[in-house]
Design an enzyme around this catalytic site. Structure first.
Site, PDB file in Angstrom:
ATOM      1  N   TYR A  17       1.848   2.007 -14.767  1.00 25.27           N
ATOM      2  CA  TYR A  17       3.130   2.255 -14.123  1.00 25.27           C
ATOM      3  C   TYR A  17       4.343   1.883 -14.970  1.00 25.27           C
ATOM      4  CZ  TYR A  17       2.094  -2.570 -12.854  1.00 25.27           C
ATOM      5  OH  TYR A  17       1.738  -3.875 -12.896  1.00 25.27           O
ATOM      6  N   CYS A  66     -32.888 -18.783  16.673  1.00 25.75           N
ATOM      7  CA  CYS A  66     -34.125 -19.565  16.758  1.00 25.75           C
ATOM      8  C   CYS A  66     -33.926 -20.890  17.471  1.00 25.75           C
ATOM      9  CB  CYS A  66     -34.697 -19.797  15.363  1.00 25.75           C
ATOM     10  SG  CYS A  66     -33.724 -20.949  14.393  1.00 25.75           S
ATOM     11  N   GLU A 107       7.088   4.528  -6.093  1.00 27.62           N
ATOM     12  CA  GLU A 107       5.649   4.623  -6.293  1.00 27.62           C
ATOM     13  C   GLU A 107       4.994   3.533  -5.460  1.00 27.62           C
ATOM     14  OE1 GLU A 107       5.259   2.824 -10.662  1.00 27.62           O
ATOM     15  OE2 GLU A 107       6.966   4.166 -10.372  1.00 27.62           O
ATOM     16  N   CYS A 116     -28.799 -22.578  16.773  1.00 31.89           N
ATOM     17  CA  CYS A 116     -28.881 -21.243  16.186  1.00 31.89           C
ATOM     18  C   CYS A 116     -29.167 -20.210  17.279  1.00 31.89           C
ATOM     19  CB  CYS A 116     -29.993 -21.215  15.143  1.00 31.89           C
ATOM     20  SG  CYS A 116     -30.282 -19.572  14.480  1.00 31.89           S
ATOM     21  N   CYS A 171     -28.113 -22.781   9.811  1.00 31.65           N
ATOM     22  CA  CYS A 171     -29.358 -23.007  10.536  1.00 31.65           C
ATOM     23  C   CYS A 171     -30.378 -23.481   9.522  1.00 31.65           C
ATOM     24  CB  CYS A 171     -29.838 -21.713  11.194  1.00 31.65           C
ATOM     25  SG  CYS A 171     -31.549 -21.862  11.743  1.00 31.65           S
ATOM     26  N   LYS A 210       7.936  -4.460   0.833  1.00 31.05           N
ATOM     27  CA  LYS A 210       6.637  -4.874   1.365  1.00 31.05           C
ATOM     28  C   LYS A 210       6.396  -4.297   2.753  1.00 31.05           C
ATOM     29  CE  LYS A 210       5.042  -7.919  -1.700  1.00 31.05           C
ATOM     30  NZ  LYS A 210       4.166  -8.976  -1.939  1.00 31.05           N
ATOM     31  N   ASP A 223      -2.486  -3.163  -5.425  1.00 30.93           N
ATOM     32  CA  ASP A 223      -2.873  -4.547  -5.228  1.00 30.93           C
ATOM     33  C   ASP A 223      -4.112  -4.847  -6.053  1.00 30.93           C
ATOM     34  OD1 ASP A 223      -2.320  -6.929  -4.181  1.00 30.93           O
ATOM     35  OD2 ASP A 223      -3.150  -6.544  -2.196  1.00 30.93           O
ATOM     36  N   LYS A 241       2.804   0.288  -4.545  1.00 34.33           N
ATOM     37  CA  LYS A 241       2.534  -0.995  -5.181  1.00 34.33           C
ATOM     38  C   LYS A 241       1.045  -1.256  -5.051  1.00 34.33           C
ATOM     39  CE  LYS A 241       4.372  -5.666  -5.457  1.00 34.33           C
ATOM     40  NZ  LYS A 241       3.194  -6.514  -5.387  1.00 34.33           N
TER      41      LYS A 241
HETATM   42  P1  AMP Z   1       4.550  -9.719  -7.294  1.00 38.02           P
HETATM   43  O1  AMP Z   1       3.236 -10.165  -7.936  1.00 38.02           O
HETATM   44  O2  AMP Z   1       4.471  -9.621  -5.810  1.00 38.02           O
HETATM   45  O3  AMP Z   1       5.742 -10.432  -7.840  1.00 38.02           O
HETATM   46  O4  AMP Z   1       4.730  -8.196  -7.736  1.00 38.02           O
HETATM   47  C1  AMP Z   1       4.817  -7.842  -9.066  1.00 38.02           C
HETATM   48  C2  AMP Z   1       3.570  -7.167  -9.470  1.00 38.02           C
HETATM   49  O5  AMP Z   1       3.354  -5.960  -8.759  1.00 38.02           O
HETATM   50  C3  AMP Z   1       3.583  -6.709 -10.892  1.00 38.02           C
HETATM   51  O6  AMP Z   1       3.264  -7.742 -11.765  1.00 38.02           O
HETATM   52  C4  AMP Z   1       2.529  -5.658 -10.908  1.00 38.02           C
HETATM   53  O7  AMP Z   1       1.299  -6.239 -11.235  1.00 38.02           O
HETATM   54  C5  AMP Z   1       2.415  -5.208  -9.474  1.00 38.02           C
HETATM   55  N1  AMP Z   1       2.590  -3.756  -9.267  1.00 38.02           N
HETATM   56  C6  AMP Z   1       1.754  -3.006  -8.532  1.00 38.02           C
HETATM   57  N2  AMP Z   1       2.140  -1.733  -8.499  1.00 38.02           N
HETATM   58  C7  AMP Z   1       3.251  -1.631  -9.257  1.00 38.02           C
HETATM   59  C8  AMP Z   1       4.087  -0.550  -9.615  1.00 38.02           C
HETATM   60  N3  AMP Z   1       3.862   0.687  -9.164  1.00 38.02           N
HETATM   61  N4  AMP Z   1       5.130  -0.813 -10.425  1.00 38.02           N
HETATM   62  C9  AMP Z   1       5.372  -2.079 -10.871  1.00 38.02           C
HETATM   63  N5  AMP Z   1       4.602  -3.132 -10.561  1.00 38.02           N
HETATM   64  C10 AMP Z   1       3.543  -2.929  -9.751  1.00 38.02           C
HETATM   65 ZN    ZN Z   2     -32.006 -20.051  13.125  1.00 41.40          ZN
END
Ligand code: AMP
Ligand code: ZN
Length: 661
Positions: free
Chosen positions: A221, A403, A110, A400, A418, A306, A114, A112
């Site tokens: 997840y 101006c 799945e 600037c 500025c 990653k 952010d 990841k």
């Molecule tokens: P890291 O913060 O880099 O150690 O990665 C771990 C974090 O990835 C977890 O705490 C989750 O918050 C996040 N995460 C995002 N997507 C997923 C996913 N599909 N499954 C598990 N963890 C996930």
């Molecule tokens: Zn200015």
């Protein structure tokens, strides 16, 4: 139908509609009809507070204020994930797995996400707690804020255990993020850096109504608890019960299949509506997961892969400088156009003078451009092997570009500014654009472009000039017709009715945002009293600190500002609270701190809090020695009750409170 049944039927229906709309992305009624039903429920709930339900769909609009988020210890630790970057890393991981479990391994892949991870606890189908990851052992209770996130069900359907926890990521989709920044730009405020920080910051806002306005989403997840055979089955059931789960989830029977998924999304991720920085691969069988267990830091049954941050090298043609609406200068790299992460990049931010010096970035260099979490690409380094022999170090702008005023830089601030507030075109226009913006004077019929045009034509130089504009002056302008000119003047005229607190916000005093403006307006009641206040009088106001006080003083010490305000007064703008607002305000509760807990009948909890503040009192969310009164409604938490008794704090009922006023 009995009222209670009616309320319950509406709640059921709205839970279902929410699920269709936010999880399935497939609405069965119009937004208007939805709003009408919600409104009907809200009205019934206000009218019959006996039937209060903390998980009612009406809770999604928020309104509760949390001052201190309580720390909660996770019953199941929230682990981090080990990372991998190559096929070899994944094969090594599989080898480690095969030392512990026997037989064929099935994986799930799945994306990841952010954002900010969250742990949700459900009991008997109801969301009862939402806690941030924190350090993995304990996090913050952000339940009231999380309840406002539209795709998180407050009540779920069948198929899940009675009690379970579910984990996921709270994210801010890119379009919603862009919209939030657009609004901030218009209001002359600093933009948010990236969706991830903005998502996690949102969870810690004090006012849940503010959270409700943010377009947050949540993808779940991991199910903790229950007797599911596999991870994919658990997520499937969770989805059926009402949760949004990773729609990209795929089962892979080998590391090669995992890699196919990774390679596909490495490219396709740029078309997703949110950010992802990798793939999470998990062992699908729950029995296998249990056998594998955890290291000190991460599960052995899962690993993150990653994606490489996308980077390209290109030629830096020129460095130009942009002047923001607040006077802040941003250096911009003008690049030889290059493809990066699915878009053509021609410009990148260089942030500030320090960044340029740090990387020794020069015109004529081959520079590395990266697209990370931020929307605007950035320059992360220079290919020194390609530097031309005649290259010269960058000398940062001294004046600037708009101006020609010498730039200044205050200590501790990375940016140059500025200082020509009154004469620098983008700053002049910026303040007017802030003035007319929706949360300020909300003037219909003018937008940012019109303001720029009016400034360029010399028709206005400040916001007070708006009120002198005549239809005849506007009609001859480009793209203006009689009708739009009339609308504009009517909009300007109508803004004279906008209440004092918004006018105060519109003035554009540094650090006086919406909430601060409200506080100051309520406390000082009119502009003269506010401007007469000295430092001590200003910081005496709840939540007003030294930074704000100094800024208010600097503003009113400037004769230009005083003249502007006097003109606004003469045009008839509201520079004092209206009589009926003032009537509701007293100072009866001044100096008294209240904690409000439980369910009330004659007024809602929010109304009660407002009454306390309107009468000069202070509302706090937790009981301490500083608390003077606890207003106790029905079902007040036993822990709070105990604490109030221990500290010998006066506990009063709703009736007793009302009679105090
Ligand atoms: P890291 O913060 O880099 O150690 O990665 C771990 C974090 O990835 C977890 O705490 C989750 O918050 C996040 N995460 C995002 N997507 C997923 C996913 N599909 N499954 C598990 N963890 C996930
Ligand atoms: Zn200015």
């Amino acid at each position: 139908m009995k009222i209670q049944q009616k309320i319950e039927a509406l709640r059921e229906e709205l839970h279902k509609l929410n699920y269709e709309y936010y999880v399935l992305d497939n609405a069965s009624i119009s937004d208007f009809d939805f709003d009408m039903k919600l409104k009907e429920l809200q009205d019934l709930e206000t009218q019959y507070p006996d039937f209060f339900d903390p998980n009612s769909p009406t809770q999604k609009v928020g309104g509760m204020v949390t001052k201190n988020f309580e720390t909660v210890v996770h019953t199941h630790r929230m682990y981090s994930l080990d990372n991998s970057y190559s096929k070899q890393d994944l094969l090594d991981w599989e080898k480690r797995i095969l030392k512990i479990v026997e037989g064929a391994i099935e994986y799930t892949c799945e994306l990841k996400y952010d954002g900010a991870s969250i742990n949700l606890t459900y009991e008997n189908g109801l969301l009862v707690k939402a806690v941030t990851r924190g350090d993995g052992i304990q996090g913050d209770d952000v339940t009231t804020n999380v309840k406002t996130i539209k795709s998180i069900p407050l009540k779920i359907g069948v198929g899940m255990p009675d009690n379970f926890q579910i984990r996921g990521e709270i994210i801010l989709p890119l379009d919603g993020f862009a919209k939030m920044n657009q609004e901030r730009l218009l209001a002359g405020e600093e933009t948010y850096k990236n969706p991830r920080n903005t998502a996690s910051g949102s969870l810690k806002l004090q006012d849940s109504a503010e959270v409700a306005k943010r377009p947050l989403d949540c993808l779940l997840y991991q199910v903790v608890g229950g007797s599911f055979k596999s991870h994919s089955q658990a997520l499937q059931m969770a989805n059926k019960a009402g949760f949004k789960v990773p729609e990209t989830l795929k089962i892979a029977k080998s590391i090669d299949e995992v890699l196919a998924f990774v390679n596909y999304w490495d490219n396709a991720r740029h078309t997703l509506p949110y950010e992802t920085d990798g793939v999470v691969i998990k062992v699908n069988s729950i029995r296998h997961q249990e056998e594998l267990g955890y290291t000190a830091k991460a599960p052995r049954w899962a690993i993150a892969y990653k994606f490489k941050a996308e980077q390209v090298a290109t030629l830096l043609h020129e460095i130009t400088y942009q002047v923001g609406r607040t006077g802040a200068i941003t250096p911009v790299a003008n690049l030889e156009p290059v493809e990066l992460a699915g878009t053509t990049v021609k410009r990148a931010s260089l942030h500030n003078a320090g960044q340029i010096a740090l990387h020794d970035i020069r015109v004529g260099d081959e520079v590395y451009v990266e697209k990370g979490g931020e929307i605007i690409p950035k320059i992360v380094g220079v290919d020194f092997s390609k530097r031309p022999l005649d290259s010269v170090p960058t000398i940062y702008a001294t004046h600037c570009p708009e101006c020609n005023t010498p730039l200044v830089r205050t200590q501790g601030d990375a940016k140059h500014y500025c200082p020509n507030e009154q004469g620098c075109p983008p700053q002049v226009a910026g303040r007017i654009i802030h003035f007319i913006s929706r949360k300020a004077m909300d003037i219909d019929g003018i937008g940012a472009e019109t303001v720029d045009l009016l400034c360029k034509e010399g028709l206005i130089q400040n916001y007070a000039d708006l009120y002198d504009l005549k239809v005849e002056q506007i009609i001859p302008l480009e793209r203006m017709a009689e009708k739009s000119a009339n609308n504009m003047i009517a909009g300007i005229h109508a803004s004279k009715q906008i209440p004092f607190e918004k006018v105060l916000y519109a003035l554009g005093i540094r650090f006086v945002g919406e909430t601060v403006a409200k506080k100051l307006a309520k406390y000082f009641k009119n502009i003269d009293a506010l401007f007469a206040a000295d430092y001590d009088a200003l910081i005496a106001v709840d939540e007003i600190g030294g930074k704000i006080a100094e800024s208010v003083i600097a503003f009113r010490n400037d004769l230009n500002h005083i003249q502007l305000v006097n003109r606004l007064k003469a045009y008839g703008l509201q520079l004092a609270l209206s009589a009926d607002v003032q009537e509701g305000l007293t100072e009866k509760l001044i100096g008294k701190t209240f904690v409000v807990s439980g369910v009330f009948y004659q007024v809602s909890r929010n109304e009660l809090k407002k009454m306390i503040e309107d009468n000069g009192g202070k509302v706090s969310s937790s009981i301490s020695k500083k608390t003077d009164f606890v207003v106790a409604g029905d079902n007040m938490g036993p822990a709070k009750l105990q604490k109030a008794t221990d500290l010998e704090i006066t506990i009063i009922s709703e009736e007793e409170f009302l009679s105090m006023l």
